[in-house]
Structures are given as structure tokens and as C-alpha cells.
Design a protein around this motif. Structure first.
Motif, PDB file in Angstrom:
ATOM      1  N   VAL A 156       0.833  -1.208   0.000  1.00  0.00           N
ATOM      2  CA  VAL A 156       0.000   0.000   0.000  1.00  0.00           C
ATOM      3  C   VAL A 156       0.867   1.257   0.000  1.00  0.00           C
ATOM      4  CG1 VAL A 156      -1.702   1.316   1.333  1.00  0.00           C
ATOM      5  CG2 VAL A 156      -1.927  -1.170   1.123  1.00  0.00           C
ATOM      6  N   SER A 157       2.023   1.189   0.656  1.00  0.00           N
ATOM      7  CA  SER A 157       2.908   2.356   0.733  1.00  0.00           C
ATOM      8  C   SER A 157       3.486   2.745  -0.630  1.00  0.00           C
ATOM      9  CB  SER A 157       4.052   2.089   1.720  1.00  0.00           C
ATOM     10  OG  SER A 157       4.834   0.991   1.284  1.00  0.00           O
ATOM     11  N   ASP A 158       3.443   1.839  -1.608  1.00  0.00           N
ATOM     12  CA  ASP A 158       3.979   2.125  -2.946  1.00  0.00           C
ATOM     13  C   ASP A 158       2.974   2.844  -3.847  1.00  0.00           C
ATOM     14  OD1 ASP A 158       6.480   0.822  -2.488  1.00  0.00           O
ATOM     15  OD2 ASP A 158       5.462  -1.111  -2.711  1.00  0.00           O
ATOM     16  N   ILE A 159       1.729   2.958  -3.402  1.00  0.00           N
ATOM     17  CA  ILE A 159       0.676   3.550  -4.226  1.00  0.00           C
ATOM     18  C   ILE A 159       0.606   5.064  -4.009  1.00  0.00           C
ATOM     19  CG2 ILE A 159      -1.791   3.526  -4.767  1.00  0.00           C
ATOM     20  CD1 ILE A 159      -0.292   0.961  -5.469  1.00  0.00           C
ATOM     21  N   LYS A 160       0.468   5.789  -5.109  1.00  0.00           N
ATOM     22  CA  LYS A 160       0.298   7.241  -5.035  1.00  0.00           C
ATOM     23  C   LYS A 160      -1.194   7.568  -5.111  1.00  0.00           C
ATOM     24  CE  LYS A 160       4.760   8.317  -7.172  1.00  0.00           C
ATOM     25  NZ  LYS A 160       5.456   8.989  -8.306  1.00  0.00           N
ATOM     26  N   PHE A 161      -1.731   8.039  -4.013  1.00  0.00           N
ATOM     27  CA  PHE A 161      -3.152   8.370  -3.950  1.00  0.00           C
ATOM     28  C   PHE A 161      -3.370   9.837  -4.341  1.00  0.00           C
ATOM     29  CE2 PHE A 161      -2.652   4.745  -1.152  1.00  0.00           C
ATOM     30  CZ  PHE A 161      -3.749   3.966  -1.471  1.00  0.00           C
ATOM     31  N   PRO A 162      -4.531  10.139  -4.926  1.00  0.00           N
ATOM     32  CA  PRO A 162      -4.825  11.534  -5.294  1.00  0.00           C
ATOM     33  C   PRO A 162      -4.825  12.447  -4.072  1.00  0.00           C
ATOM     34  CG  PRO A 162      -6.389  10.012  -6.312  1.00  0.00           C
ATOM     35  CD  PRO A 162      -5.609   9.219  -5.308  1.00  0.00           C
ATOM     36  N   LYS A 166      -7.101   9.488   1.453  1.00  0.00           N
ATOM     37  CA  LYS A 166      -6.275   8.762   2.415  1.00  0.00           C
ATOM     38  C   LYS A 166      -6.648   7.282   2.409  1.00  0.00           C
ATOM     39  CE  LYS A 166      -5.249   8.449   7.369  1.00  0.00           C
ATOM     40  NZ  LYS A 166      -5.584   8.973   8.720  1.00  0.00           N
ATOM     41  N   SER A 167      -5.623   6.433   2.375  1.00  0.00           N
ATOM     42  CA  SER A 167      -5.865   4.988   2.437  1.00  0.00           C
ATOM     43  C   SER A 167      -6.104   4.572   3.884  1.00  0.00           C
ATOM     44  CB  SER A 167      -4.666   4.222   1.877  1.00  0.00           C
ATOM     45  OG  SER A 167      -4.779   2.842   2.182  1.00  0.00           O
ATOM     46  N   LEU A 168      -7.088   3.712   4.090  1.00  0.00           N
ATOM     47  CA  LEU A 168      -7.372   3.195   5.426  1.00  0.00           C
ATOM     48  C   LEU A 168      -6.761   1.805   5.627  1.00  0.00           C
ATOM     49  CD1 LEU A 168     -11.083   4.339   5.889  1.00  0.00           C
ATOM     50  CD2 LEU A 168      -8.981   5.478   6.624  1.00  0.00           C
ATOM     51  N   ALA A 169      -6.035   1.331   4.616  1.00  0.00           N
ATOM     52  CA  ALA A 169      -5.333   0.051   4.737  1.00  0.00           C
ATOM     53  C   ALA A 169      -3.943   0.292   5.322  1.00  0.00           C
ATOM     54  CB  ALA A 169      -5.224  -0.624   3.376  1.00  0.00           C
ATOM     55  N   LYS A 170      -3.374  -0.717   5.961  1.00  0.00           N
ATOM     56  CA  LYS A 170      -2.036  -0.587   6.535  1.00  0.00           C
ATOM     57  C   LYS A 170      -1.002  -0.488   5.418  1.00  0.00           C
ATOM     58  CE  LYS A 170      -3.177  -3.162  10.729  1.00  0.00           C
ATOM     59  NZ  LYS A 170      -2.878  -4.365  11.557  1.00  0.00           N
TER      60      LYS A 170
END
Length: 232
Positions: A156-162, A166-170
Motif C-alpha cells: 500500500v505504501s507504494d501507491i500514489k493516492f490523489p 487517504k488509504s485506510l489500509a495498513k
């Protein structure tokens, strides 16, 4: 923005059967700025066209006589036999308040690890995010080119979110990884018995059968005959 026309609904319960037979789909609208839930009819075929493209995070503009309302598809009830929609819940959220939503993951690009003989194992197919309703993306892309070698993984840390999402996954949760294909276990065939062994077994059976026949017929063995002669 997708637009869907509505018709005021004053029919409820069992009386909806006739309306459904005419291609009308009953629904209800509730949420921000709506004091009481609004019963509506929409054209079933129009909704089905929209639903093929729209997701639960995509806004739909419902058109009323007095104006329009931006809503989300909150719930869809379907017929247990035909799987056709029979009732829709539309929800109008607060546009200034963040919401949580599951967003599908779309895998793009090519992985160099595959060219090295690896296979890709997808662990996640969607991800839970939080953000303002109008900013929730339609999908999140995952770049497979990050998987360069066998045993590489995308978390999940490798994904660039808009921005604003915010991602709610670890962060350490694995989305996809490259690994070697599993080897099939070789089945070792059992050795066939030798012809000599088969003959020995057959002879043994015949001898045993012969002894059984002698005992059954009352024939005496040579040793028993000698004992009787000595007694005489």
C-alpha cells in the motif's frame, strides 16, 4: 455527471407489481438536505445502462420537477430468481464531510519479473479509502513495472493516492507480488512384479490347494502311515 430522470411515486407495497411490469423501477431518496425520504420511480432500462458504468462512489444527478440532487447508489435490491433490480436506495451525502469507500484496483503496465519466469499473485482487488465525496476516484492504478525481480512485492505504501484521499489500509499490506510458479509433484510409478515372482506365487497357491484337498478327502500323510505300522 450522469443524469437520471425521476417520477413522483405514490404507489407502494403489492401495487408496485403493475408498475414494474411497465418498466418502472421504484426507489427512495434520502440524505443531506432532505427532510423526509422521497419515493420515486425511474426507468429501469435507463438505470441498468448507468449502473454498468457507475460505481458506488460515482455521483448521479437525479432530476426532479423542482430541480436536481446529486446522489450515490446506496443499496440495490434484486429479484432472487432473475437477479433483476427491483428497488433502489439513493443517498445524498454531505459534500463537505469525508466518507469511506472501497475503490477497485486496476493493474497497469508490465512486470519485468514475469519475463524472468515469475508469476504474479494478486492479494488485493480493492482498497478502502477516505475523502470528500466529490474527490473519491473511480479507481486506483497499480504500476506492475515496480515488480522487477522474483519475490518483489507492491504494498500500500507504494501507491500514489490523489490529493485529499487517504488509504485506510495498513502501509505494509501486500497488494501484489511476483513469485516462482509451483512445481508439480512427480508421480513415481510402482515397479511391475517380475514374471518369476508371479510363477512362484502361483505354485505356492497350487500346493496349498492340493494339501487342502488331501485333508478334505481323508487321505493320510506318509508320516501317519509309518506310526500306524510301528504300533502293529
Amino acid at each position: 455527471m450522469v443524469v437520471l430522470k425521476t417520477e413522483k411515486r405514490e404507489v407502494f407495497g403489492k401495487k408496485l407489481k403493475e408498475a414494474r411490469s411497465k418498466g418502472k423501477l421504484p426507489g427512495i431518496v434520502y440524505g443531506q438536505g432532505i427532510r423526509e425520504p422521497i419515493p420515486v420511480f425511474i426507468v429501469k432500462d435507463e438505470f441498468k445502462k448507468i449502473f454498468k458504468q457507475a460505481r458506488e462512489t460515482d455521483f448521479i444527478d437525479l432530476m426532479f420537477d423542482e430541480g436536481k440532487k446529486s446522489v450515490l447508489i446506496k443499496d440495490i435490491k434484486t429479484d432472487s430468481a432473475s437477479d433483476e433490480p427491483i428497488h433502489i436506495d439513493f443517498f445524498a451525502p454531505r459534500l463537505d464531510k469525508p466518507i469511506e469507500a472501497k475503490i477497485p484496483l486496476v493493474f497497469v503496465g508490465e512486470s519485468p519479473a514475469v519475463k524472468l519466469g515469475g508469476v504474479l499473485v494478486k492479494v488485493m482487488h480493492e482498497i478502502l479509502v477516505k475523502g470528500l465525496p466529490k474527490e473519491i476516484p473511480h479507481q486506483i492504478e497499480v504500476d506492475l513495472s515496480l515488480l522487477k525481480n522474483i519475490e518483489d512485492r507492491i504494498t500500500v505504501s507504494d501507491i500514489k493516492f490523489p490529493t485529499g484521499i487517504k488509504s485506510l489500509a495498513k502501509e505494509k499490506e501486500v497488494i501484489i507480488l511476483a513469485t516462482l510458479p509451483k512445481k508439480e509433484e512427480e508421480v513415481v510409478p510402482e515397479a511391475a512384479p517380475l514374471l518369476e515372482d508371479i510363477e512362484v506365487v502361483k505354485k505356492g497357491k497350487k500346493e496349498e490347494e492340493g494339501e487342502e484337498v488331501e485333508e478334505a478327502s481323508g487321505a493320510k500323510k506318509p508320516e501317519e502311515k509309518k506310526k500306524e505300522e510301528k504300533k502293529k
